[in-house]
Design a protein around this motif. Structure first.
Motif, PDB file in Angstrom:
ATOM      1  N   LEU A  40       0.833  -1.199   0.000  1.00 21.28           N
ATOM      2  CA  LEU A  40       0.000   0.000   0.000  1.00 21.28           C
ATOM      3  C   LEU A  40       0.873   1.256   0.000  1.00 21.28           C
ATOM      4  O   LEU A  40       0.560   2.231  -0.706  1.00 21.28           O
ATOM      5  N   HIS A  44      -0.049   3.122  -3.222  1.00 21.96           N
ATOM      6  CA  HIS A  44      -1.054   4.134  -2.877  1.00 21.96           C
ATOM      7  C   HIS A  44      -0.643   4.829  -1.566  1.00 21.96           C
ATOM      8  O   HIS A  44      -1.241   4.565  -0.515  1.00 21.96           O
ATOM      9  N   LEU A  67      -1.016   7.757  -0.171  1.00 20.17           N
ATOM     10  CA  LEU A  67      -1.995   8.517   0.615  1.00 20.17           C
ATOM     11  C   LEU A  67      -2.941   7.590   1.366  1.00 20.17           C
ATOM     12  O   LEU A  67      -3.289   7.835   2.527  1.00 20.17           O
ATOM     13  N   TRP A  68      -3.367   6.515   0.706  1.00 18.50           N
ATOM     14  CA  TRP A  68      -4.189   5.513   1.391  1.00 18.50           C
ATOM     15  C   TRP A  68      -3.393   4.849   2.519  1.00 18.50           C
ATOM     16  O   TRP A  68      -3.946   4.525   3.583  1.00 18.50           O
ATOM     17  N   GLY A  79      -3.457   6.951   5.634  1.00 16.74           N
ATOM     18  CA  GLY A  79      -4.733   6.796   6.325  1.00 16.74           C
ATOM     19  C   GLY A  79      -4.791   5.501   7.121  1.00 16.74           C
ATOM     20  O   GLY A  79      -5.223   5.479   8.281  1.00 16.74           O
ATOM     21  N   ALA A  80      -4.352   4.406   6.487  1.00 17.87           N
ATOM     22  CA  ALA A  80      -4.336   3.111   7.173  1.00 17.87           C
ATOM     23  C   ALA A  80      -3.373   3.132   8.352  1.00 17.87           C
ATOM     24  O   ALA A  80      -3.655   2.555   9.411  1.00 17.87           O
TER      25      ALA A  80
END
Length: 201
Positions: A156, A160, A162-163, A166-167
């Motif tokens: 991730l 990704h 930015l994701w 968040g995670a």
């Protein structure tokens, strides 16, 4: 492909955080991905692609995989690795920026070490609490969760970022909450055990 600043920080954060859970998996998977050409590692991480490093990390990964699923031995393993995972997480995070970006490398090292410490303490506390149960299945389940989470978060961070952030934020909140709650549980359990031993027979 040259990584931008967001991707570099996501990778540094992922390496630091994941090192607190599965250091040898992080070293092996990152090095393997670079060696196989799946990703283009930053120059400071090229050492991980070397055959000797890949072989050594694969061996330690196999040992950790089984040690982490045996109640009692997993907590001993975590205790020994307290002095290994945190500085290793800092070094891996710093390696993302290499030696030619001293300020960024220092910031990454501090971030990586802090994230490694957070995840390591959460893991060690959780496994110590789980080990109070006599059945081994919850222990194995927690270990398998870690086996799956580390590669997922590394992927991730790379694909990704930015994701990933968040995670990571969600994971950190959960880890801190678990650490505080389970530390209180373990202290209470120790107090009860001391009280039982001190009580007259």
């Amino acid at each position: 492909m040259e990584l931008d600043t967001t991707q570099l920080f996501a990778l540094a954060a992922a390496l630091g955080w994941a090192s607190g859970l599965r250091l040898y998996a992080v070293v092996f998977l990152t090095g393997l991905a670079g060696a196989m050409g799946w990703v283009s590692l930053p120059e400071g991480l090229h050492l991980l692609q070397q055959p000797v490093v890949l072989g050594a990390s694969a061996l330690m990964l196999a040992i950790e995989f089984f040690a982490d699923k045996i109640p009692g031995l997993d907590s001993l393993w975590d205790m020994v690795h307290t002095v290994i995972r945190i500085p290793a997480g800092a070094l891996l995070a710093a390696g993302v920026f290499g030696g030619d970006q001293g300020s960024w490398a220092l910031i990454a090292a501090l971030m990586g070490g802090t994230l490694a410490a957070t995840s390591h303490v959460a893991k060690a506390t959780t496994r110590a609490a789980v080990n109070t149960s006599p059945e081994p299945f919850s222990n194995i389940g927690m270990s398998l969760l870690g086996d799956a989470t580390v590669p997922a978060m590394l992927w991730l961070a790379w694909e990704h970022p930015l994701w990933f952030f968040g995670a990571l934020a969600v994971a950190l909140v959960l880890m801190i909450a678990l650490t505080v709650t389970l530390a209180k549980f373990l202290r209470g359990l120790l107090d009860r055990l001391r009280g039982a031993r001190a009580a007259p027979g």
